[in-house]
Write a protein that holds these residues in place. Structure first.
Motif, short mmCIF file in Angstrom:
data_model
loop_
_atom_site.label_atom_id
_atom_site.label_comp_id
_atom_site.label_asym_id
_atom_site.label_seq_id
_atom_site.Cartn_x
_atom_site.Cartn_y
_atom_site.Cartn_z
N SER A 1 44.54 36.72 29.24
CA SER A 1 44.94 35.34 29.54
C SER A 1 43.91 34.37 28.98
CB SER A 1 45.05 35.16 31.06
OG SER A 1 45.07 33.80 31.41
N GLN A 2 44.41 33.32 28.30
CA GLN A 2 43.48 32.32 27.75
C GLN A 2 42.93 31.40 28.84
OE1 GLN A 2 45.88 30.38 24.76
NE2 GLN A 2 46.95 29.08 26.23
N SER A 3 43.54 31.42 30.02
CA SER A 3 43.06 30.55 31.10
C SER A 3 42.15 31.28 32.08
CB SER A 3 44.25 29.95 31.86
OG SER A 3 45.07 30.96 32.40
N SER A 4 42.43 32.58 32.35
CA SER A 4 41.65 33.29 33.36
C SER A 4 40.86 34.48 32.83
CB SER A 4 42.58 33.80 34.48
OG SER A 4 43.42 34.84 33.98
N GLY A 5 41.23 34.96 31.64
CA GLY A 5 40.58 36.14 31.10
C GLY A 5 41.17 37.45 31.60
N ALA A 6 42.12 37.38 32.57
CA ALA A 6 42.73 38.61 33.10
C ALA A 6 43.42 39.36 31.97
CB ALA A 6 43.74 38.25 34.19
N ALA A 7 43.11 40.64 31.85
CA ALA A 7 43.62 41.43 30.73
C ALA A 7 43.99 42.83 31.20
CB ALA A 7 42.57 41.50 29.62
N SER A 8 44.89 43.46 30.47
CA SER A 8 45.32 44.81 30.80
C SER A 8 44.37 45.84 30.21
CB SER A 8 46.74 45.06 30.27
OG SER A 8 47.10 46.42 30.42
N SER A 9 44.04 46.83 30.99
CA SER A 9 43.22 47.94 30.48
C SER A 9 44.07 49.01 29.83
CB SER A 9 42.40 48.55 31.63
OG SER A 9 43.28 49.06 32.64
N ASP A 10 45.39 48.86 29.91
CA ASP A 10 46.30 49.92 29.46
C ASP A 10 47.00 49.53 28.16
OD1 ASP A 10 47.66 52.31 29.50
OD2 ASP A 10 49.30 51.53 30.73
N THR B 1 57.04 44.81 36.32
CA THR B 1 55.86 45.40 36.96
C THR B 1 54.81 45.79 35.94
OG1 THR B 1 56.96 47.55 36.96
CG2 THR B 1 57.12 46.24 38.98
N GLY B 2 54.96 45.30 34.71
CA GLY B 2 53.94 45.51 33.69
C GLY B 2 53.04 44.30 33.56
N TYR B 3 52.15 44.37 32.61
CA TYR B 3 51.16 43.30 32.41
C TYR B 3 51.84 42.00 31.99
CZ TYR B 3 47.26 40.85 30.10
OH TYR B 3 46.34 39.93 29.70
N THR B 4 52.58 42.04 30.89
CA THR B 4 53.28 40.84 30.44
C THR B 4 54.29 40.39 31.49
OG1 THR B 4 53.05 41.58 28.15
CG2 THR B 4 54.62 39.81 28.57
N GLY B 5 54.93 41.34 32.16
CA GLY B 5 55.92 41.02 33.18
C GLY B 5 55.35 40.20 34.32
N MET C 1 51.45 41.55 40.44
CA MET C 1 51.06 40.15 40.26
C MET C 1 49.69 39.87 40.88
SD MET C 1 54.67 38.12 40.81
CE MET C 1 53.97 36.54 40.26
N ALA C 2 49.42 40.48 42.03
CA ALA C 2 48.14 40.26 42.69
C ALA C 2 46.98 40.81 41.87
CB ALA C 2 48.15 40.92 44.07
N GLU C 3 47.22 41.90 41.13
CA GLU C 3 46.17 42.49 40.32
C GLU C 3 45.60 41.50 39.32
OE1 GLU C 3 45.55 46.17 37.11
OE2 GLU C 3 47.36 46.07 38.34
N TYR C 4 46.46 40.59 38.83
CA TYR C 4 46.01 39.60 37.84
C TYR C 4 45.83 38.21 38.44
CZ TYR C 4 47.49 43.43 34.86
OH TYR C 4 47.63 44.67 34.29
N GLY C 5 45.78 38.15 39.77
CA GLY C 5 45.55 36.88 40.45
C GLY C 5 46.71 35.92 40.38
N TYR D 1 35.97 40.03 32.50
CA TYR D 1 37.02 40.51 33.41
C TYR D 1 36.99 42.04 33.47
CZ TYR D 1 41.66 41.53 35.31
OH TYR D 1 42.70 42.02 36.07
N PHE D 2 36.85 42.68 32.33
CA PHE D 2 36.80 44.14 32.30
C PHE D 2 35.58 44.68 33.04
CE2 PHE D 2 39.44 44.28 28.17
CZ PHE D 2 40.61 44.45 28.89
N ARG D 3 34.46 43.95 32.98
CA ARG D 3 33.29 44.39 33.73
C ARG D 3 33.52 44.23 35.24
NH1 ARG D 3 29.90 42.30 29.20
NH2 ARG D 3 30.17 40.22 30.05
N ARG D 4 34.13 43.12 35.63
CA ARG D 4 34.38 42.88 37.06
C ARG D 4 35.34 43.92 37.64
NH1 ARG D 4 35.19 37.59 35.31
NH2 ARG D 4 37.42 37.70 35.87
N THR D 5 36.29 44.36 36.84
CA THR D 5 37.28 45.32 37.34
C THR D 5 36.84 46.77 37.15
OG1 THR D 5 38.44 45.26 35.20
CG2 THR D 5 39.19 43.74 36.92
N GLY D 6 35.68 46.98 36.52
CA GLY D 6 35.16 48.33 36.34
C GLY D 6 35.64 49.04 35.10
N PHE D 7 36.47 48.37 34.28
CA PHE D 7 36.95 49.00 33.05
C PHE D 7 35.82 49.16 32.04
CE2 PHE D 7 39.26 48.55 28.85
CZ PHE D 7 39.89 49.77 28.91
N LEU D 8 34.88 48.21 32.03
CA LEU D 8 33.70 48.29 31.19
C LEU D 8 32.45 48.30 32.06
CD1 LEU D 8 34.27 45.77 28.23
CD2 LEU D 8 34.29 48.28 28.13
#
Length: 530
Positions: A356-365, A170-174, A209-213, A517-524
């Motif tokens: 992610s090198q394919s989607s840009g999805a990244a963990s804010s934590d 249930t983590g990012y890498t997971g 899993m849905a959080e990162y598409g 990705y961080f801008r879209r998710t509100g982290f930045l």
């Protein structure tokens, strides 16, 4: 920052929407003076410094009765109020104290002693309490005698595996590991999750899993969440359920860990060390199951100058500093010893896991992304002469899943590095290329800029990590100035040969996908207009 009192419940009371019903939580038993039963005995201030410090704490925390041995964080303090409190101390006493020492000894008594030391002009040289002495780490890394694989019998698990057990799902890498395991096999996957029941465990897996598409509805048929705790004996399961799980699982991928750089060895040990021991015991129970352990390149000493490390066993923990780094060193050694006893194991040591090198999805934590965001918020670049390995999360997940499911590389260790070694200045330059203005400051001015922003109540992601930065340089936990580490990857290269799995070099274009990705998710926040 550990609570002074724990209340154990069979389950948390819930509202109809699934959230915790806080009103139905049992009250902590209090003594006649309003303190938690079992807490330290109240010790009033006895010196002028202690009286003034207590008054500062009262103003900030809104707590009337404060003893000199009470923890600032047990009384309701946090990273932000800690910085503001230290600013008040500087105004009141005319001297600056170490924020890092406050987090390690967060009491009025300890602060008063720091003031005495500061006035004396003698530099404090006490070691960081997040770290353990090398001799103690060596003792911590001794594998218990009961962890021994059962003798080989017909029917021992072999590839292709039918059932996989994953920790840390249930983590990012997971999340990315689950996606790769599902896509690269037909196996059913059991995921150990801290949850009240299987329904909640499955919900957490799905939401993560849905959080990162990464979630697909068809995944539900092959994913099975199990409410469990890797840090507890038998994973917190009843014996029958544990034995049935041990009999059915063919392969274990141990990704579960706490990766908080700000916490001490003892705070992280229950999950990072004891959890690893429980995974190894599980792998030896009923029938032998291969274990693939996600370690870290942080297990190596960070020393000034060029140093090269091979894909082999660890030796001395000298110069391995910080609670996270040391717990990963101990866990790495424990898994290697289990391998020496005959348990099929593989150890993977990734660098700083990035988006992610394919989607840009990244963990804010993550600590790395907190530093990046903190610099962007302060509009100032952290000056730090150090190299680092930034590794895309989807590359790491694909490499681990490919090697683990292949079942042909037991007994080996793999370094998961970036396609090219980066200097921290390279990262700063890429952020600037993406349109974020970062001023060049001296380290001392950068530190003052970040701390000053936090003292003023401004939002800065580094507030929770400021104990890792001293006034004149970053803590040794963060890294050694001038360190330029490199890592052998020959075993990984051989294992991935012909797989089509490649790590793309991190450049400004890839950094842009992360920051977008961080801008879209509100982290930045968006790049400020010129």
């Amino acid at each position: 920052m550990l609570p002074s009192r724990f209340v154990l419940l069979d389950a948390l009371p819930k509202l109809p929407n699934g959230k915790v019903d806080r009103k139905r939580l049992p009250a902590v038993e209090l003594t006649h003076d309003g303190r938690a039963a079992g807490a330290q005995v109240y010790q009033p201030p006895g010196t002028a410094d202690e009286f003034q410090l207590v008054q500062i704490w009262r103003d900030l925390l809104g707590v009337d009765k404060i003893g000199i041995t009470d923890s600032f964080f047990d009384l309701g303090g946090n990273s932000l109020s800690a910085v503001q409190m230290m600013a008040r101390v500087r105004e009141t006493f005319g001297t600056s104290l170490s924020l890092r020492q406050l987090f390690e000894k967060p009491t009025v008594s300890a602060l008063a002693q720091m003031l005495d030391v500061s006035r004396s002009g003698i530099a404090a040289t006490a070691p960081s309490e997040r770290s353990m002495a090398p001799s103690a780490l060596i003792e911590e890394a001794l594998l218990p005698a009961d962890i021994v694989p059962v003798a080989f019998t017909p029917g021992q698990p072999a590839a292709p595996y039918n059932r996989v057990l994953l920790t840390g799902g249930t983590g990012y890498t997971g999340a990315f590991l689950l996606r790769e395991l599902l896509d690269r096999s037909q196996a059913c996957i059991d995921v150990l999750v801290r949850a009240a029941d299987a329904e909640q465990a499955n919900l957490r897996i799905r939401q993560n899993m849905a959080e990162y598409g990464l979630w697909r509805d068809a995944d539900a048929a092959r994913l099975h969440g199990i409410a469990a705790d890797i840090g507890r004996p038998w994973f917190g399961l009843d014996r029958a359920s544990y034995s049935a799980l041990a009999e059915s699982v063919d392969l274990v991928i141990h990704n579960g860990a706490l990766s908080n750089y700000a916490q001490s060895y003892w705070q992280l040990k229950p999950v990072n060390v004891l959890g690893t021991l429980e995974v190894l015991r599980f792998a030896c129970h009923s029938r032998t199951k291969p274990v693939h352990h996600i370690s870290s390149l942080a297990v190596f000493p960070v020393l000034n100058g060029e140093h090269h490390y091979s894909e082999g066993p660890l030796h001395s923990p000298e110069h391995v500093l910080g609670g996270y780094q040391q717990t990963k060193w101990v866990a790495d050694r424990l898994v290697a010893q289990a391998g020496e006893r005959g348990l099929p194991v593989c150890i993977y040591r990734p660098g700083q896991i990035c988006g992610s090198q394919s989607s840009g999805a990244a963990s804010s934590d993550t600590f790395l992304n907190a530093v990046i965001k903190g610099c962007i918020q302060a509009e100032a670049a952290l000056p730090f002469d150090i190299t680092l390995e930034m590794v895309p999360v989807d590359f790491c997940a694909a490499a681990v899943a490919h090697v683990a499911l292949n079942g042909q590389h037991h007994g080996r260790t793999f370094h998961l590095t970036g396609a090219r070694r980066l200097h921290w200045q390279d990262v700063i330059d890429m952020i600037r290329d993406c349109g974020f203005p970062l001023r060049d400051l001296s380290y001392k001015d950068w530190y003052r800029a970040v701390v000053g922003a936090v003292e003023r109540g401004e939002d800065n992601e580094l507030a929770k990590y400021l104990m890792l930065f001293a006034e004149h340089e970053p803590s040794a936990d963060v890294g050694q100035t001038g360190a330029a580490l490199s890592f052998d990857t020959s075993q990984l290269d051989a294992a991935l040969s012909g797989s089509g799995i490649h790590c793309k070099p991190l450049d400004s274009a890839m950094m842009a996908t992360y920051l977008d990705y961080f801008r879209r998710t509100g982290f930045l926040k968006p790049v400020p207009a010129l």
